[in-house]
Design a protein around this motif. Structure first.
Motif: not given
Length: 50
Positions: A25-28
């Motif tokens: 989620e945070k580094n897609w």
């Protein structure tokens, strides 16, 4: 969000599509490989080129 509406990418090692996961989620934007296996085999593939 329904499963069918999740973003997808193509893995450069196995050329298969993979979908967004909660753990990404945070580094897609930075995710390139579908699995740890493909991420580790990328190094082997680059060394095989002449």
């Amino acid at each position: 969000m329904k499963k069918e509406h999740l973003p997808t990418k193509i893995c450069p090692v196995c050329n298969r599509p993979f979908t967004w996961r909660k753990k990404w989620e945070k580094n897609w934007e930075n995710v390139k490989y579908c699995s740890k296996r493909c991420a580790s085999s990328k190094q082997k593939n680059t060394n095989d080129r002449p």
